[in-house]
Design an enzyme around this catalytic site. Structure first.
Site, short mmCIF file in Angstrom:
data_model
loop_
_atom_site.label_atom_id
_atom_site.label_comp_id
_atom_site.label_asym_id
_atom_site.label_seq_id
_atom_site.Cartn_x
_atom_site.Cartn_y
_atom_site.Cartn_z
N CYS A 180 67.71 57.63 66.23
CA CYS A 180 66.70 58.67 66.34
C CYS A 180 66.03 58.63 67.71
O CYS A 180 65.18 57.78 67.98
CB CYS A 180 65.65 58.47 65.23
SG CYS A 180 64.30 59.65 65.34
N CYS B 275 62.24 59.24 67.73
CA CYS B 275 61.43 58.12 67.21
C CYS B 275 61.36 56.98 68.23
O CYS B 275 60.31 56.38 68.41
CB CYS B 275 62.04 57.53 65.93
SG CYS B 275 62.61 58.71 64.74
N ASP B 276 62.48 56.67 68.86
CA ASP B 276 62.56 55.43 69.65
C ASP B 276 62.71 55.64 71.16
O ASP B 276 62.69 54.68 71.92
CB ASP B 276 63.77 54.59 69.16
CG ASP B 276 63.64 54.24 67.68
OD1 ASP B 276 62.50 54.09 67.22
OD2 ASP B 276 64.68 54.12 67.01
#
Ligand code: NDP
Length: 314
Positions: free
Chosen positions: A146, A149-150
Protein backbone atom coordinates in the site's frame (compact mmCIF):
# COMPACT_ATOMS: atom_id res chain seq x y z
CA UNK A 1 -33.35 -12.17 12.62
CA UNK A 2 -32.02 -9.49 10.26
CA UNK A 3 -33.56 -9.02 6.85
CA UNK A 4 -30.15 -8.76 5.23
CA UNK A 5 -26.64 -9.47 6.46
CA UNK A 6 -23.85 -8.11 4.30
CA UNK A 7 -20.37 -9.53 4.66
CA UNK A 8 -17.80 -6.91 3.70
CA UNK A 9 -17.88 -3.13 3.92
CA UNK A 10 -16.21 -2.09 0.69
CA UNK A 11 -17.94 -0.23 -2.12
CA UNK A 12 -20.18 -3.18 -3.05
CA UNK A 13 -21.15 -3.99 0.54
CA UNK A 14 -21.88 -0.40 1.59
CA UNK A 15 -23.81 0.34 -1.60
CA UNK A 16 -25.86 -2.81 -0.92
CA UNK A 17 -26.50 -1.55 2.62
CA UNK A 18 -27.75 1.81 1.33
CA UNK A 19 -30.13 0.16 -1.15
CA UNK A 20 -31.45 -2.45 1.30
CA UNK A 21 -31.98 0.18 4.02
CA UNK A 22 -33.82 2.43 1.59
CA UNK A 23 -36.00 -0.58 0.74
CA UNK A 24 -37.00 -0.60 4.42
CA UNK A 25 -34.95 -3.65 5.45
CA UNK A 26 -32.97 -4.20 8.63
CA UNK A 27 -29.31 -4.50 7.70
CA UNK A 28 -26.25 -5.76 9.54
CA UNK A 29 -22.84 -5.25 7.93
CA UNK A 30 -19.95 -7.43 9.14
CA UNK A 31 -16.38 -6.41 8.35
CA UNK A 32 -13.17 -8.07 9.54
CA UNK A 33 -10.89 -5.06 8.92
CA UNK A 34 -11.56 -1.41 8.25
CA UNK A 35 -14.52 -0.28 6.20
CA UNK A 36 -13.91 1.08 2.71
CA UNK A 37 -12.31 -1.87 0.94
CA UNK A 38 -9.58 -1.44 -1.65
CA UNK A 39 -10.57 2.05 -2.80
CA UNK A 40 -9.74 3.60 0.57
CA UNK A 41 -6.02 3.48 -0.31
CA UNK A 42 -6.40 5.07 -3.74
CA UNK A 43 -5.22 8.69 -3.60
CA UNK A 44 -7.32 9.95 -6.52
CA UNK A 45 -10.46 8.52 -8.10
CA UNK A 46 -11.16 10.25 -11.39
CA UNK A 47 -13.40 7.78 -13.20
CA UNK A 48 -16.53 7.58 -11.05
CA UNK A 49 -19.34 9.10 -13.10
CA UNK A 50 -20.51 12.45 -11.79
CA UNK A 51 -17.53 12.98 -9.50
CA UNK A 52 -14.60 14.61 -11.28
CA UNK A 53 -12.09 13.85 -8.57
CA UNK A 54 -12.24 12.46 -5.06
CA UNK A 55 -9.84 10.62 -2.77
CA UNK A 56 -10.60 6.96 -2.10
CA UNK A 57 -10.76 7.76 1.61
CA UNK A 58 -13.31 10.53 1.11
CA UNK A 59 -15.37 8.32 -1.19
CA UNK A 60 -15.42 5.37 1.22
CA UNK A 61 -16.13 7.59 4.24
CA UNK A 62 -19.04 9.17 2.38
CA UNK A 63 -20.50 5.75 1.62
CA UNK A 64 -20.13 4.67 5.24
CA UNK A 65 -21.76 7.85 6.62
CA UNK A 66 -24.62 7.51 4.16
CA UNK A 67 -25.33 3.91 5.23
CA UNK A 68 -24.95 4.79 8.91
CA UNK A 69 -27.44 7.65 8.66
CA UNK A 70 -29.96 5.28 7.08
CA UNK A 71 -29.67 2.95 10.09
CA UNK A 72 -27.00 0.38 9.17
CA UNK A 73 -25.87 -1.82 12.05
CA UNK A 74 -22.12 -2.30 11.68
CA UNK A 75 -19.89 -4.79 13.48
CA UNK A 76 -16.19 -5.40 13.25
CA UNK A 77 -16.19 -9.20 13.25
CA UNK A 78 -14.58 -11.91 11.12
CA UNK A 79 -16.94 -14.43 9.55
CA UNK A 80 -15.97 -18.07 10.14
CA UNK A 81 -18.85 -19.87 8.46
CA UNK A 82 -22.22 -19.46 6.81
CA UNK A 83 -24.94 -22.11 6.99
CA UNK A 84 -28.45 -22.67 5.81
CA UNK A 85 -31.55 -22.99 7.98
CA UNK A 86 -30.93 -23.14 11.69
CA UNK A 87 -33.18 -25.23 13.76
CA UNK A 88 -30.50 -25.02 16.43
CA UNK A 89 -30.03 -21.24 15.90
CA UNK A 90 -28.28 -18.59 17.86
CA UNK A 91 -27.31 -19.50 21.44
CA UNK A 92 -29.47 -22.60 21.20
CA UNK A 93 -32.61 -20.62 20.42
CA UNK A 94 -34.75 -22.12 17.67
CA UNK A 95 -35.88 -19.84 14.88
CA UNK A 96 -39.60 -19.32 14.50
CA UNK A 97 -41.18 -21.52 11.84
CA UNK A 98 -41.86 -18.44 9.70
CA UNK A 99 -38.15 -17.66 9.64
CA UNK A 100 -37.20 -21.21 8.70
CA UNK A 101 -39.72 -21.18 5.86
CA UNK A 102 -38.19 -17.93 4.69
CA UNK A 103 -34.93 -19.86 4.38
CA UNK A 104 -33.03 -18.57 7.41
CA UNK A 105 -29.28 -18.28 7.03
CA UNK A 106 -26.76 -18.39 9.85
CA UNK A 107 -23.58 -16.37 9.86
CA UNK A 108 -21.02 -17.41 12.42
CA UNK A 109 -18.33 -14.94 13.34
CA UNK A 110 -15.42 -15.29 15.74
CA UNK A 111 -17.68 -13.58 18.31
CA UNK A 112 -21.20 -14.94 17.82
CA UNK A 113 -23.90 -16.19 15.41
CA UNK A 114 -26.43 -14.12 13.51
CA UNK A 115 -29.55 -14.99 11.55
CA UNK A 116 -30.76 -13.42 8.34
CA UNK A 117 -33.33 -13.97 5.63
CA UNK A 118 -30.83 -13.02 2.94
CA UNK A 119 -27.05 -12.73 2.72
CA UNK A 120 -24.91 -10.60 0.49
CA UNK A 121 -21.30 -11.69 0.17
CA UNK A 122 -19.17 -8.66 -0.66
CA UNK A 123 -15.75 -9.77 0.53
CA UNK A 124 -13.76 -8.10 -2.24
CA UNK A 125 -10.24 -9.31 -2.77
CA UNK A 126 -6.86 -9.15 -1.07
CA UNK A 127 -3.46 -8.15 -2.44
CA UNK A 128 -1.66 -10.82 -4.43
CA UNK A 129 1.83 -11.56 -3.11
CA UNK A 130 4.82 -11.71 -5.45
CA UNK A 131 5.61 -15.25 -4.39
CA UNK A 132 9.34 -14.57 -4.08
CA UNK A 133 11.41 -16.16 -1.33
CA UNK A 134 11.70 -14.06 1.89
CA UNK A 135 8.74 -11.85 0.87
CA UNK A 136 6.98 -12.35 4.21
CA UNK A 137 10.21 -11.65 6.12
CA UNK A 138 10.63 -8.23 4.45
CA UNK A 139 6.95 -7.24 4.64
CA UNK A 140 6.91 -4.13 6.81
CA UNK A 141 10.72 -3.99 6.48
CA UNK A 142 10.87 -2.59 2.98
CA UNK A 143 8.06 -4.44 1.26
CA UNK A 144 4.61 -2.88 1.24
CA UNK A 145 1.32 -3.52 -0.55
CA UNK A 146 0.00 0.00 0.00
CA UNK A 147 1.85 3.05 -1.29
CA UNK A 148 -0.53 5.57 0.25
CA UNK A 149 -0.23 3.91 3.67
CA UNK A 150 3.55 3.45 3.75
CA UNK A 151 4.97 5.77 1.08
CA UNK A 152 5.96 8.45 3.59
CA UNK A 153 8.43 6.09 5.29
CA UNK A 154 10.47 6.23 2.09
CA UNK A 155 10.64 9.99 1.66
CA UNK A 156 13.87 10.94 -0.15
CA UNK A 157 14.75 7.29 -0.82
CA UNK A 158 14.90 5.00 -3.83
CA UNK A 159 11.86 2.77 -4.25
CA UNK A 160 10.30 0.49 -6.83
CA UNK A 161 6.76 -0.50 -7.70
CA UNK A 162 6.03 -3.90 -9.29
CA UNK A 163 3.00 -4.26 -11.56
CA UNK A 164 1.47 -2.85 -14.72
CA UNK A 165 -2.13 -2.11 -13.77
CA UNK A 166 -3.76 1.11 -12.60
CA UNK A 167 -2.75 0.49 -9.01
CA UNK A 168 0.95 0.22 -9.90
CA UNK A 169 0.77 3.32 -12.12
CA UNK A 170 -1.01 5.36 -9.46
CA UNK A 171 1.36 4.13 -6.76
CA UNK A 172 4.39 5.14 -8.84
CA UNK A 173 2.91 8.61 -9.39
CA UNK A 174 2.16 8.99 -5.69
CA UNK A 175 5.64 7.85 -4.60
CA UNK A 176 7.41 10.08 -7.12
CA UNK A 177 6.13 13.07 -5.14
CA UNK A 178 8.22 12.05 -2.13
CA UNK A 179 10.93 9.62 -3.22
CA UNK A 180 14.28 10.44 -4.78
CA UNK A 181 13.69 7.84 -7.47
CA UNK A 182 10.88 5.43 -8.37
CA UNK A 183 11.45 2.40 -10.62
CA UNK A 184 8.37 0.84 -12.17
CA UNK A 185 9.05 -2.86 -12.75
CA UNK A 186 6.65 -4.59 -15.14
CA UNK A 187 6.87 -8.05 -16.66
CA UNK A 188 5.73 -6.95 -20.13
CA UNK A 189 6.30 -4.16 -22.66
CA UNK A 190 2.70 -2.89 -22.53
CA UNK A 191 0.86 -1.70 -19.47
CA UNK A 192 -2.52 -3.03 -18.47
CA UNK A 193 -3.42 0.28 -16.80
CA UNK A 194 -4.75 3.43 -18.48
CA UNK A 195 -2.61 5.10 -21.16
CA UNK A 196 -3.30 8.50 -19.59
CA UNK A 197 -1.60 7.41 -16.37
CA UNK A 198 1.37 5.97 -18.31
CA UNK A 199 1.83 9.26 -20.15
CA UNK A 200 1.71 11.24 -16.92
CA UNK A 201 4.42 9.03 -15.43
CA UNK A 202 6.63 9.37 -18.51
CA UNK A 203 6.76 13.11 -17.85
CA UNK A 204 8.16 12.65 -14.35
CA UNK A 205 11.95 12.91 -14.22
CA UNK A 206 12.42 10.68 -11.18
CA UNK A 207 10.38 7.76 -12.59
CA UNK A 208 12.10 5.06 -14.65
CA UNK A 209 10.34 2.15 -16.35
CA UNK A 210 12.02 -1.26 -16.12
CA UNK A 211 10.04 -3.32 -18.61
CA UNK A 212 10.09 -7.05 -19.39
CA UNK A 213 11.56 -7.66 -15.97
CA UNK A 214 10.56 -9.82 -13.05
CA UNK A 215 11.67 -9.81 -9.44
CA UNK A 216 13.68 -12.96 -8.78
CA UNK A 217 15.09 -12.41 -5.33
CA UNK A 218 15.17 -10.02 -2.39
CA UNK A 219 18.32 -8.98 -0.54
CA UNK A 220 19.11 -7.15 2.69
CA UNK A 221 20.04 -7.68 6.29
CA UNK A 222 17.31 -6.51 8.63
CA UNK A 223 15.51 -4.53 5.96
CA UNK A 224 15.25 -4.72 2.18
CA UNK A 225 18.31 -3.30 0.43
CA UNK A 226 18.08 -4.61 -3.14
CA UNK A 227 16.12 -6.76 -5.56
CA UNK A 228 17.47 -9.08 -8.23
CA UNK A 229 15.68 -8.60 -11.55
CA UNK A 230 15.64 -10.93 -14.52
CA UNK A 231 15.15 -9.65 -18.05
CA UNK A 232 12.50 -11.73 -19.77
CA UNK A 233 14.09 -11.49 -23.21
CA UNK A 234 17.81 -11.85 -22.49
CA UNK A 235 17.55 -13.86 -19.28
CA UNK A 236 20.16 -11.50 -17.77
CA UNK A 237 20.03 -10.75 -14.08
CA UNK A 238 20.72 -7.36 -12.52
CA UNK A 239 20.82 -5.96 -8.99
CA UNK A 240 18.73 -2.89 -8.17
CA UNK A 241 19.40 -1.09 -4.89
CA UNK A 242 16.22 0.20 -3.31
CA UNK A 243 14.88 0.77 0.21
CA UNK A 244 11.23 0.09 -0.58
CA UNK A 245 9.39 -2.28 -2.87
CA UNK A 246 5.68 -1.69 -3.44
CA UNK A 247 3.89 -4.75 -4.74
CA UNK A 248 0.85 -3.91 -6.89
CA UNK A 249 0.23 -7.02 -8.97
CA UNK A 250 -3.50 -7.36 -8.55
CA UNK A 251 -5.79 -9.09 -6.14
CA UNK A 252 -6.98 -12.55 -5.12
CA UNK A 253 -10.41 -13.43 -3.73
CA UNK A 254 -10.94 -14.50 -0.12
CA UNK A 255 -13.92 -16.81 -0.42
CA UNK A 256 -12.57 -20.07 1.06
CA UNK A 257 -14.85 -19.68 4.07
CA UNK A 258 -17.95 -20.00 1.83
CA UNK A 259 -16.67 -22.86 -0.33
CA UNK A 260 -18.68 -25.63 1.36
CA UNK A 261 -21.95 -23.95 0.45
CA UNK A 262 -21.31 -21.57 -2.43
CA UNK A 263 -19.96 -22.49 -5.86
CA UNK A 264 -16.67 -20.80 -6.74
CA UNK A 265 -14.91 -20.63 -10.10
CA UNK A 266 -11.43 -22.07 -10.74
CA UNK A 267 -9.80 -18.90 -9.40
CA UNK A 268 -11.85 -18.82 -6.20
CA UNK A 269 -14.34 -16.11 -7.24
CA UNK A 270 -18.02 -16.66 -6.40
CA UNK A 271 -20.02 -17.92 -9.36
CA UNK A 272 -22.94 -15.55 -9.83
CA UNK A 273 -24.34 -13.80 -12.90
CA UNK A 274 -25.20 -10.15 -13.42
CA UNK A 275 -28.21 -10.69 -11.14
CA UNK A 276 -25.67 -11.46 -8.37
CA UNK A 277 -27.53 -14.67 -7.40
CA UNK A 278 -25.34 -17.54 -6.22
CA UNK A 279 -26.22 -21.24 -6.39
CA UNK A 280 -28.05 -20.85 -3.04
CA UNK A 281 -31.39 -19.06 -2.98
CA UNK A 282 -31.27 -15.94 -0.87
CA UNK A 283 -27.48 -15.64 -1.00
CA UNK A 284 -26.03 -13.01 -3.32
CA UNK A 285 -22.48 -12.04 -4.31
CA UNK A 286 -21.52 -8.44 -5.08
CA UNK A 287 -18.37 -6.66 -6.18
CA UNK A 288 -14.83 -7.95 -6.73
CA UNK A 289 -15.49 -11.30 -4.99
CA UNK A 290 -17.87 -12.25 -7.83
CA UNK A 291 -16.74 -14.01 -11.00
CA UNK A 292 -16.76 -11.28 -13.70
CA UNK A 293 -14.56 -9.51 -16.21
CA UNK A 294 -14.59 -5.85 -15.15
CA UNK A 295 -13.68 -4.96 -11.57
CA UNK A 296 -14.12 -1.24 -11.07
CA UNK A 297 -15.64 1.08 -8.50
CA UNK A 298 -18.65 1.55 -10.75
CA UNK A 299 -19.21 -2.20 -11.20
CA UNK A 300 -18.84 -2.79 -7.45
CA UNK A 301 -21.47 -0.15 -6.77
CA UNK A 302 -23.72 -1.57 -9.49
CA UNK A 303 -23.46 -5.07 -8.00
CA UNK A 304 -24.29 -3.70 -4.57
CA UNK A 305 -27.51 -2.19 -5.85
CA UNK A 306 -28.54 -5.30 -7.82
CA UNK A 307 -27.77 -7.68 -4.94
CA UNK A 308 -29.60 -5.51 -2.39
CA UNK A 309 -32.74 -5.24 -4.48
CA UNK A 310 -32.71 -9.02 -4.97
CA UNK A 311 -32.07 -9.64 -1.27
CA UNK A 312 -34.85 -7.25 -0.29
CA UNK A 313 -37.36 -9.51 -2.03
CA UNK A 314 -36.34 -12.71 -0.20
P1 NDP B 1 -4.61 -5.51 -12.39
O1 NDP B 1 -5.09 -6.91 -12.34
O2 NDP B 1 -5.27 -4.54 -13.29
O3 NDP B 1 -3.07 -5.51 -12.80
C1 NDP B 1 -2.15 -6.37 -12.20
C2 NDP B 1 -0.81 -6.15 -12.84
O4 NDP B 1 0.15 -6.95 -12.16
C3 NDP B 1 -0.79 -6.56 -14.32
O5 NDP B 1 -0.08 -5.61 -15.07
C4 NDP B 1 -0.07 -7.91 -14.29
O6 NDP B 1 0.74 -8.11 -15.41
C5 NDP B 1 0.83 -7.77 -13.09
N1 NDP B 1 1.07 -9.06 -12.45
C6 NDP B 1 0.16 -9.99 -12.05
N2 NDP B 1 0.76 -11.04 -11.46
C7 NDP B 1 2.09 -10.76 -11.48
C8 NDP B 1 3.22 -11.44 -11.02
N3 NDP B 1 3.14 -12.63 -10.39
N4 NDP B 1 4.43 -10.87 -11.22
C9 NDP B 1 4.54 -9.67 -11.83
N5 NDP B 1 3.51 -8.96 -12.29
C10 NDP B 1 2.29 -9.50 -12.11
O7 NDP B 1 -4.59 -5.02 -10.86
P2 NDP B 1 -4.71 -3.57 -10.23
O8 NDP B 1 -4.61 -3.76 -8.77
O9 NDP B 1 -3.76 -2.62 -10.84
O10 NDP B 1 -6.19 -3.11 -10.59
C11 NDP B 1 -7.32 -3.92 -10.25
C12 NDP B 1 -8.57 -3.26 -10.81
O11 NDP B 1 -8.83 -2.05 -10.13
C13 NDP B 1 -8.41 -2.89 -12.28
O12 NDP B 1 -9.62 -3.10 -12.94
C14 NDP B 1 -8.06 -1.44 -12.24
O13 NDP B 1 -8.40 -0.75 -13.42
C15 NDP B 1 -8.86 -0.98 -11.04
N6 NDP B 1 -8.29 0.22 -10.43
C16 NDP B 1 -8.90 1.40 -10.67
C17 NDP B 1 -8.41 2.56 -10.11
C18 NDP B 1 -9.10 3.82 -10.42
O14 NDP B 1 -10.09 3.77 -11.12
N7 NDP B 1 -8.65 4.95 -9.91
C19 NDP B 1 -7.22 2.56 -9.25
C20 NDP B 1 -6.62 1.27 -9.09
C21 NDP B 1 -7.17 0.14 -9.66
P3 NDP B 1 0.12 -8.42 -16.87
O15 NDP B 1 -0.41 -7.11 -17.34
O16 NDP B 1 1.29 -8.93 -17.63
O17 NDP B 1 -0.94 -9.46 -16.64
Amino acid sequence: MKDVIIIGAGTAGLTAAIYALRAGKSVLVLEQGNYGGQIINTPKVENYPGIEQISGYEFASGLFRQAEKLGMEYRNEKVKDIRLDAADGDNGEALSSADVKAGGKIVETTEQSYHARALILATGAKNRPLGVEREAEYTGRGISYCATCDGMFFRGKKTAVVGGGNTALEDAAFLSNYCEKVYLIHRREEFRGEEKLVQELQKRENVEFLLNKTVQALEGNLTLEAVILRDKNSGEESRLEISGLFVAIGQMPENEVFADLIKLDDHGYILAGEDCRTNVEGIFAAGDCRSKTVRQLTTAAADGAVAALGASQV
